[in-house]
Scaffold this motif. Structure first.
Motif, PDB file in Angstrom:
ATOM      1  N   VAL A  61      -3.769   2.572 -15.605  1.00  0.00           N
ATOM      2  CA  VAL A  61      -2.864   2.756 -14.760  1.00  0.00           C
ATOM      3  C   VAL A  61      -1.504   2.000 -15.469  1.00  0.00           C
ATOM      4  O   VAL A  61      -1.500   1.023 -15.904  1.00  0.00           O
ATOM      5  CB  VAL A  61      -3.083   3.090 -13.722  1.00  0.00           C
ATOM      6  N   ASP A 115      -4.244   5.055  -4.474  1.00  0.00           N
ATOM      7  CA  ASP A 115      -3.899   6.027  -4.603  1.00  0.00           C
ATOM      8  C   ASP A 115      -2.518   6.674  -3.414  1.00  0.00           C
ATOM      9  O   ASP A 115      -2.578   7.346  -2.806  1.00  0.00           O
ATOM     10  CB  ASP A 115      -4.906   6.948  -3.495  1.00  0.00           C
ATOM     11  N   TRP A 118       0.441   6.849  -5.744  1.00  0.00           N
ATOM     12  CA  TRP A 118       0.178   7.014  -7.129  1.00  0.00           C
ATOM     13  C   TRP A 118       1.186   8.684  -6.958  1.00  0.00           C
ATOM     14  O   TRP A 118       1.453   9.009  -5.655  1.00  0.00           O
ATOM     15  CB  TRP A 118      -1.181   7.804  -6.760  1.00  0.00           C
TER      16      TRP A 118
END
Length: 206
Positions: A61, A115, A118
């Motif tokens: 990521v 999250d 995200w």
């Protein structure tokens, strides 16, 4: 993430590096492209080896300047290809030990943090990692200390273990404790260790 360059792999690391470079250069196009046509497909009944571990930040990521998080280029398709070939994957990543008293608790907090920031259109594939998310129990266990790699290796049984990260220092430490190392994001080779080569490692005994 520590981005200091490695001053040397050592004899074992150099040998591993030479084998990997040779394998990548000699691999057919189907092996060099994750999930490409002609890649060998492992059946569900076959042994789930090797186990491929990753660093998280700037490997799978990317965190943008505004704090938003999304997949690193090519990472989503690579994880999908590993899943399609029934290759087990895991994470070895630094988080604050205060995030929980167990790996599961710290992993749950990590998922919440990622999250919440995200920005990608496709959610991160947490399910693929199962319970193979290893995090430091104390500050002394934080990478580049070898403890997390040693724990992951012990939990992988007799499977070969692979480690992929963006920093030379981390792949060097992983190599020193018996991993097949691969530094991602290098311009002169595939962004990630080719799936065909991962499968080849799974077929070879230690």
């Amino acid at each position: 993430m520590n981005r200091s360059a490695s001053t040397g792999w050592g004899r074992a690391g150099l040998a591993l590096g030479a084998v990997l470079v040779s394998a990548v250069l000699c691999a057919p196009a189907s092996a060099a492209a994750p999930g490409g046509a002609g890649s060998p497909t492992r059946t569900a009944a076959a042994p789930a080896c090797p186990v491929v571990y990753f660093d998280l930040g700037e490997t799978l990521v990317h965190t943008a300047a505004d704090g938003g998080i999304g997949y690193q280029s090519g990472a989503a398709s690579y994880l999908r290809a590993l899943r399609e070939h029934h290759v087990r994957i895991g994470l070895i990543t630094n988080v604050p030990p205060s995030w929980g008293s167990t790996d599961a608790e710290r992993a749950a907090r990590l998922k919440q943090e990622v999250d919440a920031a995200w920005k990608g259109s496709v959610p991160f594939a947490w399910r693929d990692f199962g319970d193979r998310i290893l995090t430091p129990r104390t500050d002394a266990e934080r990478k580049p200390a070898p403890v997390l790699w040693q724990r992951a290796k012990a939990e992988s049984g007799r499977c070969r273990v692979v480690y992929q990260a963006e920093t030379a220092e981390e792949v060097q430490v992983a190599a020193s404790v018996g991993y097949v190392p691969y530094q991602v994001g290098q311009s002169h080779r595939p962004a990630f260790l080719p799936v065909g080569l991962v499968e080849l490692l799974g077929r070879r005994s230690r």
